[in-house]
Scaffold this motif. Structure first.
Motif, short mmCIF file in Angstrom:
data_model
loop_
_atom_site.label_atom_id
_atom_site.label_comp_id
_atom_site.label_asym_id
_atom_site.label_seq_id
_atom_site.Cartn_x
_atom_site.Cartn_y
_atom_site.Cartn_z
N ASP A 121 35.43 27.11 30.53
CA ASP A 121 34.21 27.14 31.33
C ASP A 121 33.12 26.38 30.58
O ASP A 121 32.34 26.98 29.84
CB ASP A 121 33.80 28.58 31.61
CG ASP A 121 32.63 28.67 32.58
OD1 ASP A 121 32.24 27.60 33.12
OD2 ASP A 121 32.10 29.77 32.79
N SER A 159 30.33 25.34 31.42
CA SER A 159 28.95 25.74 31.72
C SER A 159 28.43 26.80 30.75
O SER A 159 27.22 27.01 30.63
CB SER A 159 28.84 26.25 33.16
OG SER A 159 29.67 27.40 33.34
N ALA A 216 26.37 16.92 37.66
CA ALA A 216 27.19 18.15 37.71
C ALA A 216 28.07 18.21 38.94
O ALA A 216 29.05 18.95 38.98
CB ALA A 216 26.27 19.36 37.64
N THR A 255 31.37 16.20 37.66
CA THR A 255 32.02 16.46 36.38
C THR A 255 31.57 17.79 35.80
O THR A 255 30.48 18.29 36.13
CB THR A 255 31.70 15.34 35.37
OG1 THR A 255 32.32 15.61 34.12
CG2 THR A 255 30.22 15.21 35.15
N ASP A 256 32.40 18.37 34.96
CA ASP A 256 32.03 19.61 34.26
C ASP A 256 31.12 19.32 33.07
O ASP A 256 30.57 20.26 32.48
CB ASP A 256 33.30 20.32 33.77
CG ASP A 256 34.13 20.86 34.92
OD1 ASP A 256 33.55 21.17 35.98
OD2 ASP A 256 35.37 20.95 34.77
N TYR A 257 30.98 18.05 32.71
CA TYR A 257 30.16 17.68 31.55
C TYR A 257 29.10 16.67 31.98
O TYR A 257 29.21 15.47 31.70
CB TYR A 257 31.04 17.09 30.45
CG TYR A 257 32.09 18.04 29.94
CD1 TYR A 257 31.81 18.95 28.92
CD2 TYR A 257 33.37 18.05 30.49
CE1 TYR A 257 32.77 19.82 28.46
CE2 TYR A 257 34.34 18.94 30.04
CZ TYR A 257 34.03 19.82 29.02
OH TYR A 257 34.99 20.69 28.57
#
Length: 292
Positions: A6, A8, A236, A239-241
């Motif tokens: 995760d 985030s 966001a 992508t997660d980054y």
């Protein structure tokens, strides 16, 4: 201990470590190997093209000499980027046309249909149902062949000049001892020409290193492709980054890579040059003799 399940919930160094170990970053790191592999294959192949061109250029048979000199002059006279963009397409279509003539002799439609190049499905390179690695390997080999042909012309010009720089008296002495033309070429001319050719070949190696970013233009996912892909702004939503425009940092990493690689190359080539000039009747060899 942290995990990247995760992103985030991560921050600071943990976030950066997870970001730099994503699948796309692994492909980015692997692309450095692609560049090194290209250089490792292209350098000897281009040298082979160049040696053949230089031999042809100094041949006593006029049409062969014209062919060697024509190859060197034409390829050297065309801008590299124009040659790469044109030749890869032309080479690909040439291979498909050859396969088309063999595999589809009953084809009754024109291959050239306006601006389209149409061959039967069996003649496609690679086949449409081929694995992804086959497509990537085929594109890479086309790039290697194109690089080799281009830089082979420059190598041919360097080697042709190096062959002419070997003192004529060396060959006349060999002939006086009973050697024929072939023997004097391989036993006298070729061993001695490298000391004259190495400075030019060294410069050509540096130019080849700097030309590797052109792989990006040939459709190969090299370090420039991934630096541009990963460094661009990411939101966001995709992508997660997420991050801003980081291309400057990625291209700075490429700058460091190329500077280190060329520095190492200079050190290696200097040692090779010192080895070749030892005992030779050249400026470098005379300097080593006096130093000793």
């Amino acid at each position: 201990m942290f995990t990247c399940a995760d992103p985030s919930t991560l921050e600071g160094l943990s976030w950066l470590l997870c970001y730099l170990t994503t699948g796309k970053h692994m492909a980015f790191y692997a692309s450095f190997g692609t560049v090194l592999l290209l250089l490792a294959i292209t350098a000897p192949v281009a040298l082979g093209f160049g040696f053949a061109a230089a031999m042809a250029a100094r041949a006593r048979f006029a049409p062969l000499s014209w062919l060697g000199k024509g190859y060197i002059a034409i390829v050297r006279g065309v801008p590299d980027i124009a040659f790469f963009l044109f030749f890869v397409i032309a080479l690909d279509q040439f291979f498909e046309w050859l396969r088309h003539e063999v595999k589809c002799p009953d084809w009754d439609q024109p291959i050239r249909q306006g601006s389209d190049f149409v061959v039967c499905q069996a003649a496609k390179l690679p086949l449409g149902n081929a694995a992804q690695w086959v497509h990537e390997t085929y594109g890479f080999l086309l790039a290697v062949l194109t690089f080799s042909i281009v830089f082979g012309a420059f190598a041919g010009n360097v080697l042709f000049g190096a062959m002419r720089a070997v003192p004529r008296g060396q060959l006349e002495t060999a002939e006086a001892y009973g050697m024929n033309h072939r023997q004097s070429f391989w036993r006298i001319l070729v061993p001695q020409m490298w000391v004259y050719a190495l400075p030019g070949l060294s410069n050509l190696w540096m130019v080849l290193i700097k030309a590797t970013p052109l792989l990006f233009l040939l459709g190969v996912e090299d370090i420039v492709y991934w630096a541009k892909e990963l460094g661009g702004s990411k939101t966001a939503r995709f992508t997660d980054y997420p991050h801003g425009d980081w291309r400057m940092w990625y291209f700075a990493a490429l700058l460091v890579f190329y500077l280190v690689f060329t520095w190492v190359s200079e050190k290696v080539l200097s040692r090779v040059m010192a080895r070749l000039t030892l005992g030779q009747a050249t400026t470098g060899g005379e300097a080593q003799r006096k130093a000793a």
